[in-house]
Design an enzyme around this catalytic site. Structure first.
Site, PDB file in Angstrom:
ATOM      1  N   ASP A  52       0.831  -1.200   0.000  1.00  0.00           N
ATOM      2  CA  ASP A  52       0.000   0.000   0.000  1.00  0.00           C
ATOM      3  C   ASP A  52       0.869   1.255   0.000  1.00  0.00           C
ATOM      4  O   ASP A  52       0.614   2.216  -0.740  1.00  0.00           O
ATOM      5  CB  ASP A  52      -0.925  -0.022   1.217  1.00  0.00           C
ATOM      6  N   GLU A 124      -1.710  -5.199  -3.924  1.00  0.00           N
ATOM      7  CA  GLU A 124      -0.830  -4.531  -2.966  1.00  0.00           C
ATOM      8  C   GLU A 124       0.197  -5.496  -2.391  1.00  0.00           C
ATOM      9  O   GLU A 124       1.373  -5.142  -2.223  1.00  0.00           O
ATOM     10  CB  GLU A 124      -1.659  -3.913  -1.845  1.00  0.00           C
TER      11      GLU A 124
END
Length: 237
Positions: A52, A124
């Site tokens: 992320d 991610e």
């Protein structure tokens, strides 16, 4: 190493070869799969956390260089749209990685919300794994080609198309758009929504998507495009 994953196939899709392939296996391991498999001790959650941050950095840098005169508020609006769950799910689909996700039998991803969440987390996690194995450069090489073109980023900077359409109709026509919904079945057989946006009893735009919210956005964007609407805060392309 998990024998259910064809490491070479995934690496070919990523155009990146891992020196530590176990990182890739971990990235592909959904927490529900670890909970149901006694031999698995790691799942993707920590890599998601890292990925992320990596994604945020890459997208921030990309926008910063692409729009040198743009203010930080507008850049933030575009960045938020490029790193949200829907976009990350689309990146997973573009790479064709969803089929390699190891997920528990009890985990439901048949509905759109579950699929979006699982695939977004997968992207991610993979990005986090690539970063740990090869650094920022290969992570950037994977991510940047997935991002919209400079021209297509413009609507993201202008905000939600539903809000923009409402502003347009209120200002120019003194009325509000109305959204009509009917059931729709995707080419893959999944249930979804067909949305028509009506302004003064005329159809201005239509949208088709698995989620009602996304279909409304698509309909609003088509309405804006059809009426050649340009926000006052235009961006030099």
């Amino acid at each position: 190493m998990n024998n259910l994953i064809n490491i070479k196939e995934v690496e070919a899709k990523l155009k990146f070869t891992f020196t530590q392939p176990q990182l890739l296996v971990t990235a592909l391991t959904h927490p529900s799969y670890r909970n149901e498999t006694v031999t698995i001790t790691e799942d993707s959650e920590r890599l998601e956390f890292l990925g992320d941050a990596v994604l945020c950095l890459i997208v921030t840098e990309h926008l910063f260089l692409l729009f040198p005169s743009m203010d930080e508020g507008t850049l933030s609006t575009a960045r938020a749209a490029l790193i949200n769950a829907v976009s990350c799910c689309q990146y997973t689909d573009a790479l064709g990685l969803g089929e390699y996700l190891l997920i528990g039998k009890g985990e439901r991803i048949q509905n759109e919300r579950g699929r979006t969440s699982a695939y977004a987390n997968l992207f991610e996690a993979i990005l986090g794994a690539v970063y740990l194995d090869g650094g920022l450069a290969p992570a950037r090489q994977i991510t940047v080609p997935l991002l919209p073109s400079k021209k297509d980023i413009l609507p993201l900077m202008l905000g939600n198309p539903k809000n923009r359409l409402q502003q347009l109709t209120q200002k120019q026509l003194r009325t509000l758009p109305v959204y009509q919904s009917t059931p729709w079945i995707s080419p893959q057989g999944a249930p979804g929504y067909h949305i028509r946006v009506i302004v003064n009893d005329e159809i201005w735009g239509e949208g088709f998507a698995l989620s009602k919210k996304e279909a409304e956005k698509l309909a609003a964007q088509e309405a804006l495009d059809a009426n050649d609407y340009k926000d006052k805060n235009t961006v030099d392309l």
